[in-house]
Structures are given as structure tokens and as C-alpha cells.
Design a protein around this motif. Structure first.
Motif, PDB file in Angstrom:
ATOM      1  N   TRP A 195     -20.449  11.347  38.353  1.00 11.01           N
ATOM      2  CA  TRP A 195     -21.404  11.641  39.414  1.00 11.01           C
ATOM      3  C   TRP A 195     -22.700  12.147  38.788  1.00 11.01           C
ATOM      4  N   PRO A 196     -23.847  11.615  39.199  1.00 13.72           N
ATOM      5  CA  PRO A 196     -25.129  12.163  38.748  1.00 13.72           C
ATOM      6  C   PRO A 196     -25.440  13.470  39.479  1.00 13.72           C
ATOM      7  N   ALA A 197     -26.334  14.249  38.932  1.00 10.93           N
ATOM      8  CA  ALA A 197     -26.647  15.555  39.525  1.00 10.93           C
ATOM      9  C   ALA A 197     -28.064  15.974  39.159  1.00 10.93           C
ATOM     10  N   VAL A 198     -28.573  16.958  39.910  1.00  5.87           N
ATOM     11  CA  VAL A 198     -29.905  17.512  39.640  1.00  5.87           C
ATOM     12  C   VAL A 198     -29.996  18.896  40.271  1.00  5.87           C
ATOM     13  N   HIS A 199     -30.781  19.759  39.663  1.00  2.00           N
ATOM     14  CA  HIS A 199     -31.031  21.089  40.222  1.00  2.00           C
ATOM     15  C   HIS A 199     -32.032  20.974  41.371  1.00  2.00           C
ATOM     16  N   ALA A 200     -31.829  21.752  42.438  1.00  8.71           N
ATOM     17  CA  ALA A 200     -32.701  21.674  43.608  1.00  8.71           C
ATOM     18  C   ALA A 200     -34.165  21.956  43.260  1.00  8.71           C
ATOM     19  N   LEU A 201     -34.417  22.851  42.336  1.00  7.46           N
ATOM     20  CA  LEU A 201     -35.804  23.172  41.990  1.00  7.46           C
ATOM     21  C   LEU A 201     -36.484  22.010  41.268  1.00  7.46           C
ATOM     22  N   ASP A 202     -35.728  21.246  40.486  1.00  7.78           N
ATOM     23  CA  ASP A 202     -36.294  20.048  39.867  1.00  7.78           C
ATOM     24  C   ASP A 202     -36.527  18.964  40.922  1.00  7.78           C
ATOM     25  N   THR A 203     -35.607  18.853  41.876  1.00  3.03           N
ATOM     26  CA  THR A 203     -35.775  17.894  42.964  1.00  3.03           C
ATOM     27  C   THR A 203     -37.057  18.162  43.736  1.00  3.03           C
ATOM     28  N   ALA A 204     -37.339  19.430  43.982  1.00  2.00           N
ATOM     29  CA  ALA A 204     -38.526  19.797  44.752  1.00  2.00           C
ATOM     30  C   ALA A 204     -39.799  19.301  44.082  1.00  2.00           C
ATOM     31  N   LYS A 280     -36.144  20.680  34.302  1.00  2.00           N
ATOM     32  CA  LYS A 280     -36.200  21.837  33.408  1.00  2.00           C
ATOM     33  C   LYS A 280     -35.123  22.884  33.693  1.00  2.00           C
ATOM     34  N   HIS A 281     -34.404  22.726  34.793  1.00  2.00           N
ATOM     35  CA  HIS A 281     -33.461  23.755  35.206  1.00  2.00           C
ATOM     36  C   HIS A 281     -32.044  23.429  34.744  1.00  2.00           C
ATOM     37  N   PRO A 282     -31.100  24.362  34.884  1.00  2.00           N
ATOM     38  CA  PRO A 282     -29.754  24.171  34.324  1.00  2.00           C
ATOM     39  C   PRO A 282     -29.064  22.913  34.848  1.00  2.00           C
ATOM     40  N   SER A 283     -28.224  22.342  33.989  1.00  2.00           N
ATOM     41  CA  SER A 283     -27.409  21.193  34.366  1.00  2.00           C
ATOM     42  C   SER A 283     -26.357  21.623  35.387  1.00  2.00           C
ATOM     43  N   LEU A 284     -25.661  20.643  35.967  1.00  2.00           N
ATOM     44  CA  LEU A 284     -24.628  20.965  36.948  1.00  2.00           C
ATOM     45  C   LEU A 284     -23.527  21.826  36.347  1.00  2.00           C
ATOM     46  N   LEU A 285     -22.990  21.419  35.184  1.00  2.00           N
ATOM     47  CA  LEU A 285     -21.880  22.175  34.605  1.00  2.00           C
ATOM     48  C   LEU A 285     -22.305  23.590  34.242  1.00  2.00           C
ATOM     49  N   GLU A 286     -23.545  23.757  33.821  1.00  2.00           N
ATOM     50  CA  GLU A 286     -24.055  25.104  33.540  1.00  2.00           C
ATOM     51  C   GLU A 286     -24.202  25.905  34.829  1.00  2.00           C
ATOM     52  N   ASP A 287     -24.740  25.263  35.849  1.00  2.00           N
ATOM     53  CA  ASP A 287     -25.011  25.970  37.107  1.00  2.00           C
ATOM     54  C   ASP A 287     -23.724  26.374  37.818  1.00  2.00           C
ATOM     55  N   LEU A 288     -22.658  25.585  37.647  1.00  2.00           N
ATOM     56  CA  LEU A 288     -21.381  25.915  38.293  1.00  2.00           C
ATOM     57  C   LEU A 288     -20.788  27.220  37.761  1.00  2.00           C
TER      58      LEU A 288
END
Length: 293
Positions: A195-204, A280-288
Motif C-alpha cells: 500500500w502506498p502512503a503519505v503524511h497529511a502535512l505533505d499532502t497539504a 518531508k514528514h515521517p514515513s507511515l511505518l515511522e508515524d505508526l
């Protein structure tokens, strides 16, 4: 630019509103409740009371602004009927917003999903998914992109399976919720699907760039992590919640089961090169790791 934002108080929307306000724009935010209106005001936006199904309110929002970012969705995955109702509501809203923008050359940024392409990572050049449980969303966004020929600078930001922030959000957030409820951190099949992922702040940031810069009819991928294996996601969730990690039936996930079981990595190479977007923000596995027991 004065921007009309639907879904502006959700996980993604609140980040988008902050990004817009922090870069010189003003925001008119659709607010379906007193609590949402208060949250929008607290964030620095002007609330416009109404729900996604209030098409006259949506048209009024367009009339008062220089561009639109559409993010609202009912997010009711409790049954196939509930999901179909949410998709139908959103499709009508996108059509109404788009028609109100015809001939104005104003930007219209919609949220879509990264497509699934068997055997490789999907790219921005691949068509949107128009079948399956949420295929109606792809059809609605495709129609919105078609408004490029009618004087609308319509673009789509395609979101990956998980848009996360502080360990919550997206498909990974659903896995966490199910793990809390059942006492098992599960994954469908062998868990090798990505599954691909992205941090909400990068999405913004990408939504802002699309609003400001993207040409009409274009699609962009808000993808930071091209594809995390679901069993790796489940492993972090299991460790943080101190519950066992096991394979479970796709039926565990209701109408989203077929999507959960699909290998669907995605690339954002073109988006990064063309718009200068760089997560620039943490990856999914880091953020979890922010999940609390």
C-alpha cells in the motif's frame, strides 16, 4: 486567492486549510455542524454552514471564491449500501461544483485515489479506477477533469491508501481500529501486498501546489512511500497495541475487503519533477510508532 474548501476540518482538510492560510490564501470552509464551524473559525477560516448534499450551498461557496478544493466524503464503510450512498452523494457534489465553475478558468482540485495497475507501480499517466466498490469516485473525478475543455482548471490529487498523521488515518488507521476492537492486528492473505502512503502535512503542500500551478486536466500523485507491505504495517500496529499479528479473511474489512487484499504500489516521480513537490514528514511505518496502547 480565496479558496472554497469542502472537508476542511478532517484529517487532510485541516492540514490543507493550514497550508493555504500559511501561504497567503484565505479560506471559506464548508461546515456541516456547529462544531465544524467552530473548528474552521479557530483555524482561521470562514465557515459556510451546509452539508455535502446541500448543492445550493456548494454553488454559493463557488460564487464567493476564486477556486475550489474538494475533500469531503462521508467515509461510511459499514456496508456496501452505505458506501454506495456516500459515493453517490460525493458524485453529485463534484458535478454541482464543476458546473458552477464552467467558463471561469478558476482552479478546481478534487481528491481521487491512486490507481491499481497489476505488476507495477501506478503512475500519474494511468487512468483512474472506475470499477469496484469506490469506482464511482473515479468516474466523478474523471468527469471533473473533462471540464478542462469547458473553461475549468480542473485537476486531481490522487491519494494513496493511507494518508496519516500522528499514527492515525487511512487504511492503516482502519487496521488499527479493527485491532483495538478484535484484539488481533490482522492483514489479508499473506500480507505481501503493498500500500502506498503519505503524511497529511505533505499532502497539504501538494493540494496547494495543484491549486496554484497545475494545468487543466492533470492528475498528480500524493505518494511518499511507494508501497509498504501490509504485514509490516500490521506488525507495527500489533507491537504498539501489544496484540498478536495474524492473517485474517478479507471479509473482515467489509466492502473494502477486495481493495485491502490488492497489491497497489504507486509512484509520484512525475509529480515531484513537474511541481517540485518533495515529501518531508515521517514515513507511515515511522508515524505508526505514535499509536498509543
Amino acid at each position: 486567492m480565496r479558496v472554497f474548501v469542502t472537508g476542511g476540518t478532517g484529517l487532510i482538510g485541516s492540514a490543507v486549510v493550514a497550508e493555504l492560510l500559511g501561504n497567503g490564501h484565505t479560506v471559506l470552509a464548508l461546515a456541516r455542524s456547529d462544531a465544524s464551524a467552530q473548528a474552521a473559525e479557530a483555524a482561521g477560516a470562514e465557515p459556510l454552514r451546509g452539508a455535502l448534499g446541500d448543492l445550493d450551498v456548494l454553488r454559493a461557496g463557488v460564487a464567493q471564491t476564486d477556486g475550489v478544493i474538494h475533500l469531503a466524503f462521508a467515509n461510511d464503510f459499514s456496508s456496501p449500501d452505505a458506501l454506495a450512498k456516500a459515493v453517490a452523494e460525493e458524485s453529485a457534489a463534484i458535478a454541482a461544483l464543476g458546473e458552477e465553475l464552467v467558463g471561469s478558468d478558476r482552479p478546481f482540485v478534487t481528491a481521487s485515489g491512486t490507481p491499481h495497475v497489476p505488476g507495477r507501480a501506478s503512475t500519474e499517466a494511468d487512468p483512474a479506477m472506475t470499477d469496484g466498490p469506490v469506482g464511482g469516485r473515479g468516474r466523478a473525478v474523471t468527469a471533473a477533469l473533462g471540464l478542462a475543455s469547458r473553461g475549468v482548471r480542473s485537476t486531481a490529487v490522487r491519494l494513496p491508501r493511507t494518508v496519516h498523521h500522528q499514527g492515525t488515518g487511512g487504511f492503516a488507521g482502519l487496521l488499527t481500529d479493527i485491532a483495538r476492537r478484535t484484539g488481533i492486528s490482522g492483514y489479508p492473505g499473506d500480507g505481501a501486498q503493498r500500500w502506498p502512503a503519505v503524511h497529511a502535512l505533505d499532502t497539504a503542500v501538494l493540494f496547494r501546489l495543484a491549486l496554484e500551478l497545475a494545468p487543466a486536466g492533470s492528475s498528480w500523485h500524493a505518494v511518499a512511500d511507494e508501497g509498504d507491505q501490509v504485514r509490516d504495517v500490521a506488525a507495527v500496529i500489533g507491537r504498539r497495541l501489544d496484540v498478536p499479528v495474524e492473517s485474517v479473511s478479507p471479509e473482515t474489512y467489509g466492502p473494502l475487503g477486495p481493495i485491502f487484499a490488492t497489491d497497489q504500489p504507486s509512484s509520484s516521480a512525475h509529480t515531484r519533477e513537474a511541481l517540485g513537490w518533495e515529501p518531508k514528514h515521517p514515513s507511515l511505518l515511522e508515524d505508526l510508532e505514535n499509536i498509543q496502547p
